[in-house]
Design an enzyme around this catalytic site. Structure first.
Site, mmCIF file in Angstrom:
data_model
loop_
_atom_site.group_PDB
_atom_site.id
_atom_site.type_symbol
_atom_site.label_atom_id
_atom_site.label_comp_id
_atom_site.label_asym_id
_atom_site.label_seq_id
_atom_site.Cartn_x
_atom_site.Cartn_y
_atom_site.Cartn_z
ATOM 1 N N ASN A 129 0.865 -1.181 0.000
ATOM 2 C CA ASN A 129 0.000 0.000 0.000
ATOM 3 C C ASN A 129 0.904 1.234 0.000
ATOM 4 O O ASN A 129 1.515 1.549 1.012
ATOM 5 C CB ASN A 129 -0.888 -0.039 1.258
ATOM 6 C CG ASN A 129 -1.728 1.210 1.406
ATOM 7 O OD1 ASN A 129 -1.839 2.029 0.495
ATOM 8 N ND2 ASN A 129 -2.333 1.373 2.579
ATOM 9 N N LYS A 164 0.083 4.267 -0.258
ATOM 10 C CA LYS A 164 -0.568 5.440 0.367
ATOM 11 C C LYS A 164 -0.372 6.684 -0.496
ATOM 12 O O LYS A 164 -0.325 6.578 -1.718
ATOM 13 C CB LYS A 164 -0.058 5.627 1.794
ATOM 14 C CG LYS A 164 -0.143 4.342 2.614
ATOM 15 C CD LYS A 164 0.061 4.562 4.073
ATOM 16 C CE LYS A 164 0.060 3.216 4.782
ATOM 17 N NZ LYS A 164 0.117 3.337 6.226
ATOM 18 N N HIS A 177 -9.491 0.936 5.035
ATOM 19 C CA HIS A 177 -8.199 1.120 5.711
ATOM 20 C C HIS A 177 -8.380 2.035 6.916
ATOM 21 O O HIS A 177 -9.167 2.976 6.880
ATOM 22 C CB HIS A 177 -7.186 1.720 4.723
ATOM 23 C CG HIS A 177 -5.792 1.682 5.260
ATOM 24 N ND1 HIS A 177 -5.330 2.624 6.149
ATOM 25 C CD2 HIS A 177 -4.780 0.807 5.065
ATOM 26 C CE1 HIS A 177 -4.078 2.328 6.464
ATOM 27 N NE2 HIS A 177 -3.718 1.226 5.817
ATOM 28 N N GLU A 208 -6.732 4.394 8.028
ATOM 29 C CA GLU A 208 -6.527 5.836 7.781
ATOM 30 C C GLU A 208 -7.779 6.445 7.163
ATOM 31 O O GLU A 208 -8.080 7.620 7.404
ATOM 32 C CB GLU A 208 -5.290 6.038 6.895
ATOM 33 C CG GLU A 208 -4.007 5.825 7.701
ATOM 34 C CD GLU A 208 -2.834 5.273 6.917
ATOM 35 O OE1 GLU A 208 -2.835 5.347 5.672
ATOM 36 O OE2 GLU A 208 -1.905 4.744 7.561
ATOM 37 N N GLU A 225 -5.341 -5.342 10.582
ATOM 38 C CA GLU A 225 -4.307 -4.333 10.807
ATOM 39 C C GLU A 225 -4.562 -3.620 12.131
ATOM 40 O O GLU A 225 -5.355 -2.674 12.195
ATOM 41 C CB GLU A 225 -4.352 -3.293 9.678
ATOM 42 C CG GLU A 225 -4.120 -3.885 8.306
ATOM 43 C CD GLU A 225 -3.534 -2.843 7.357
ATOM 44 O OE1 GLU A 225 -2.397 -3.052 6.923
ATOM 45 O OE2 GLU A 225 -4.197 -1.826 7.084
ATOM 46 N N GLY A 276 2.507 1.938 10.856
ATOM 47 C CA GLY A 276 3.431 3.063 10.723
ATOM 48 C C GLY A 276 4.152 3.429 12.014
ATOM 49 O O GLY A 276 4.786 4.471 12.113
ATOM 50 N N SER A 300 3.451 -2.389 10.262
ATOM 51 C CA SER A 300 4.912 -2.331 10.383
ATOM 52 C C SER A 300 5.610 -3.636 10.003
ATOM 53 O O SER A 300 6.605 -4.022 10.633
ATOM 54 C CB SER A 300 5.320 -1.893 11.797
ATOM 55 O OG SER A 300 4.810 -0.607 12.076
HETATM 56 C C1 PEP Z 1 -0.807 -0.120 6.141
HETATM 57 O O1 PEP Z 1 -1.030 1.074 6.124
HETATM 58 O O2 PEP Z 1 -1.582 -0.897 5.573
HETATM 59 C C2 PEP Z 1 0.376 -0.570 6.867
HETATM 60 C C3 PEP Z 1 0.382 -1.781 7.313
HETATM 61 O O3 PEP Z 1 1.399 0.342 7.023
HETATM 62 P P1 PEP Z 1 2.838 0.050 7.690
HETATM 63 O O4 PEP Z 1 3.354 -1.221 7.095
HETATM 64 O O5 PEP Z 1 3.661 1.253 7.316
HETATM 65 O O6 PEP Z 1 2.618 -0.062 9.154
#
Ligand code: PEP
Length: 253
Positions: free
Chosen positions: A10, A12, A96, A98, A168, A174, A214
């Site tokens: 992703n 973003k 997601h 976000e 997630e 992040g 992450s």
């Molecule tokens: C995501 O936004 O789907 C995600 C898992 O981000 P990150 O790997 O940066 O934590």
């Protein structure tokens, strides 16, 4: 049951068209020859068309990061399912954290988006997960249950075959704090059990559940060793071909 591992990146709100092309060209080279892992990338809308052209002949799938449920009309700033189909998207990420956190997405709007995506033949990566406070208050399972019931409302077992679920935990996105493989597996097992209660054993065994939060080349192997973790949705580490390819090549570690 054997489920094909699925690693998706992703991107973003990162990468201009030029930067996206640089990344996808490098990625094609470094992951060529990888077998038995499905790979997808989700560039921003502006780079989808260019990346699709670059992906011709490659097995890497194209994904979008969101959509709106109407087909067309006076919805300034939105992108519809047919528009995503036209630029070659195979998957779309929906719900997601976000989007939920910064753009007011609710279980109901997530459900409308999922329905619209499936109706147009797009496959869906449906994201769910708890925030830190919910985990600390031991509300993870009830929250996951609510997000699944709301997001999947009205979907048939047949439609579920075009779905991937991404667990997630928001506190791990992040932040550099990956859930331990055991913490993630506990929730993945719960999600699979819930799928069985909502649909059937066959549906629950077929659906792939990705972990996101992450994920790095160092954490992927331990996560993928868990029986109910079928892949990863990767944010930060998908922005560089070197780290993303190591995650994709987790079997070789
Ligand atoms: C995501 O936004 O789907 C995600 C898992 O981000 P990150 O790997 O940066 O934590």
């Amino acid at each position: 049951m054997e489920r094909l591992p699925f690693i998706a990146g992703n991107w973003k709100m990162n990468k201009t068209v030029g930067e996206a092309l640089d990344l996808i060209r490098e990625l094609k080279t470094v992951i060529s020859g990888v077998k038995e892992v499905e790979v997808a990338v989700a560039p921003p809308f502006t780079a989808l068309d260019a990346v699709r052209k670059e992906l011709e002949g490659s097995s890497i799938r194209l994904a979008a990061q969101n959509l709106y449920w109407e087909e067309k009309g006076a919805f300034t700033g939105e992108i519809s399912p047919p528009m995503l189909k036209e630029v070659g998207c195979h998957y779309v990420i929906i719900g997601h954290s976000e989007r939920r956190q910064f753009f007011g997405e609710s279980d109901e709007t997530v459900n409308r988006r999922i329905n619209a995506a499936l109706a147009q033949g797009l496959k869906v990566i449906f994201c769910i997960g708890e925030i830190l406070k919910e985990r600390e208050e031991r509300k993870t399972f009830s929250l996951i249950e609510r997000q699944m019931e709301g997001g999947l409302k009205g979907l048939s077992g047949k439609e579920m075959r075009d779905m991937v679920i991404a667990y997630e935990p928001v506190w791990a996105i992040g932040t550099g704090k990956t859930a331990t493989p055991e913490q993630a597996e506990e929730v993945h097992r719960f999600i699979r059990g819930k799928l069985e209660r909502l649909y059937s054993k066959a549906v629950s065994e077929e659906i792939r559940i990705q972990y996101g939060g992450s994920v790095t080349p160092d954490s992927i192997k331990g996560l993928m060793n868990q029986p109910n973790i079928d892949g990863a949705l990767v944010g930060g580490a998908s922005l560089r071909a070197e780290s993303f390819s190591k995650i994709v090549r987790f079997k070789e570690m």
